[in-house]
Design a protein around this motif. Sequence first.
Motif, PDB file in Angstrom:
ATOM      1  N   LEU A 219       4.714  32.668   1.183  1.00 17.65           N
ATOM      2  CA  LEU A 219       4.291  33.920   0.553  1.00 17.65           C
ATOM      3  C   LEU A 219       4.470  33.834  -0.962  1.00 17.65           C
ATOM      4  O   LEU A 219       3.555  34.160  -1.731  1.00 17.65           O
TER       5      LEU A 219
ATOM      6  N   MET B 256       0.952  30.799   5.773  1.00 20.70           N
ATOM      7  CA  MET B 256       1.505  32.089   6.228  1.00 20.70           C
ATOM      8  C   MET B 256       0.789  32.539   7.504  1.00 20.70           C
ATOM      9  O   MET B 256       1.403  33.015   8.456  1.00 20.70           O
ATOM     10  N   SER B 257      -0.518  32.368   7.510  1.00 16.98           N
ATOM     11  CA  SER B 257      -1.349  32.764   8.643  1.00 16.98           C
ATOM     12  C   SER B 257      -0.917  32.017   9.908  1.00 16.98           C
ATOM     13  O   SER B 257      -0.740  32.611  10.978  1.00 16.98           O
TER      14      SER B 257
ATOM     15  N   SER C 284      -7.439  33.732   6.030  1.00 19.07           N
ATOM     16  CA  SER C 284      -7.282  34.374   4.718  1.00 19.07           C
ATOM     17  C   SER C 284      -6.261  35.508   4.767  1.00 19.07           C
ATOM     18  O   SER C 284      -6.052  36.243   3.811  1.00 19.07           O
ATOM     19  N   GLY C 285      -5.615  35.658   5.917  1.00 20.71           N
ATOM     20  CA  GLY C 285      -4.528  36.635   6.071  1.00 20.71           C
ATOM     21  C   GLY C 285      -3.756  36.235   7.309  1.00 20.71           C
ATOM     22  O   GLY C 285      -3.873  35.111   7.780  1.00 20.71           O
TER      23      GLY C 285
ATOM     24  N   ILE D 166      -1.497  31.256   1.764  1.00 18.09           N
ATOM     25  CA  ILE D 166      -1.812  32.193   2.851  1.00 18.09           C
ATOM     26  C   ILE D 166      -2.249  31.457   4.118  1.00 18.09           C
ATOM     27  O   ILE D 166      -2.067  31.952   5.229  1.00 18.09           O
TER      28      ILE D 166
ATOM     29  N   GLY E 105       1.925  31.829  -2.554  1.00 23.37           N
ATOM     30  CA  GLY E 105       0.546  32.277  -2.303  1.00 23.37           C
ATOM     31  C   GLY E 105      -0.181  31.376  -1.320  1.00 23.37           C
ATOM     32  O   GLY E 105      -1.415  31.325  -1.308  1.00 23.37           O
TER      33      GLY E 105
ATOM     34  N   LEU F 214      -3.647  41.119  -1.133  1.00 27.47           N
ATOM     35  CA  LEU F 214      -3.394  41.387   0.289  1.00 27.47           C
ATOM     36  C   LEU F 214      -2.812  42.778   0.496  1.00 27.47           C
ATOM     37  O   LEU F 214      -1.941  43.208  -0.251  1.00 27.47           O
TER      38      LEU F 214
ATOM     39  N   LEU G 101      -1.733  40.970   7.421  1.00 27.34           N
ATOM     40  CA  LEU G 101      -1.923  40.810   5.979  1.00 27.34           C
ATOM     41  C   LEU G 101      -3.414  40.628   5.795  1.00 27.34           C
ATOM     42  O   LEU G 101      -3.995  39.667   6.302  1.00 27.34           O
TER      43      LEU G 101
END
Length: 389
Positions: free
Chosen positions: A290, A298-299, A334-335, A295, A293, A213, A351
């Motif tokens: 984070l 996180m997204s 994916s981010g 994501i 991992g 990322l 990200l």
Amino acid sequence: MDKQTVSELFNQAFKREPQVVTYAPGRVNLIGDHTDYNNGFVLPAAIDMGTYIAARKRDDNEIHVIASDINGEKLSFGLDTISFDDQIGWGHYVKGVFQALLSHLLSQENQRTGKVNIQGCDLLISGTLPQGAGLSSSASLEIALIKAITELFGFHLEGICAALIGQQAENVYVGCNCGIMDQLISALGQDRQAMLLDCNDLSYRYAKIPDNLRLVIVNSNVKRQLVGSEYNERRQQCNEVAKFFNQSSLRGVSLQLLEAGKSDLSERLYRRARHVITENVRTERAFDALGQGDIVLMSQLMADSHASLRDDFEVTTPEIDYLVSSLSSAIGSSGGVRMTGGGFGGCVIALVPHRLLDTVRVVVERDYFKQTGLKADIYVCSAKAGAFS
Ligand code: GLA
């Protein structure tokens, strides 16, 4: 820009070699906005843009400064007679740092560790951060300057102490009631890591940003101004709610407590507090996500944070909301993407996996201009070490 170039600029301006050249990074906050001054959690990273200071001692008590990026503007003042006027410009940050540092050195605590003598010096400032974009150009100036003074006059400061002095410069002498996040990450950031900072006790931990990322910062070029803007008003509103619940900060107010008191608060104050309380929960969860991992989570957390800053805290602008929603469609889970920093314009943080960098560029360069008539800038960054790390 590098230390060598800054050293040469100093040489041209003052006709002598600098004795020290220091550097402090700017920052981007991944999640946790408007939580620091509520004693909450933030998750920033120091970035690879920042401020350089070249410095050399003088024989007198005068400070002579050149801001090489601001048309070579000059400022001189005596260390014994630092005065502040109503016109806030970059000089206030420099004077504020000297004033805050001098009062720290005169403080009781320091008298035990011995006397430190600061005398006059010549300073040249140069940087790579866009100014007024919300990437902490002021905090990086403060921290680079504090670092330069410690090196020039040969004394040691811990990173946390340097951050508190920088914050004091801004709170007391510039008049922006900012929290501690920007100065602390500029001082203590780490390569490839984000920092979970608990602003309640200033304890911190790091989480590695996954290698695939990149930190993509999109500057909306909607100019923002924290001092004298609604920032201080937001802070005041938060304090009001904390006081209503007999707490010193919103950190002491849970969501249940807030809901129980809802009918006695104005709708606006309720929403301000709801943002802060839920943002703290999101920020701690984001640190874990984070580090693991995760994501997808996180997204989601970044999307929720943006919605909360837009709807409850009301610090976004239509341009920023547009950038976030179009980048979110491009990046998917994916981010992640959200506004970052104080708000009212400034930057968006995304990200972004390497494979989507080109797609993101198209959204920013083509669609944003079509929609707003503004040209956004993109900075593809990595997390870097702070000046006191
Ligand atoms: C600005 C302030 C910080 C913090 C953010 C919002 O950057 O300087 O202290 O409050 O806004 O999270």
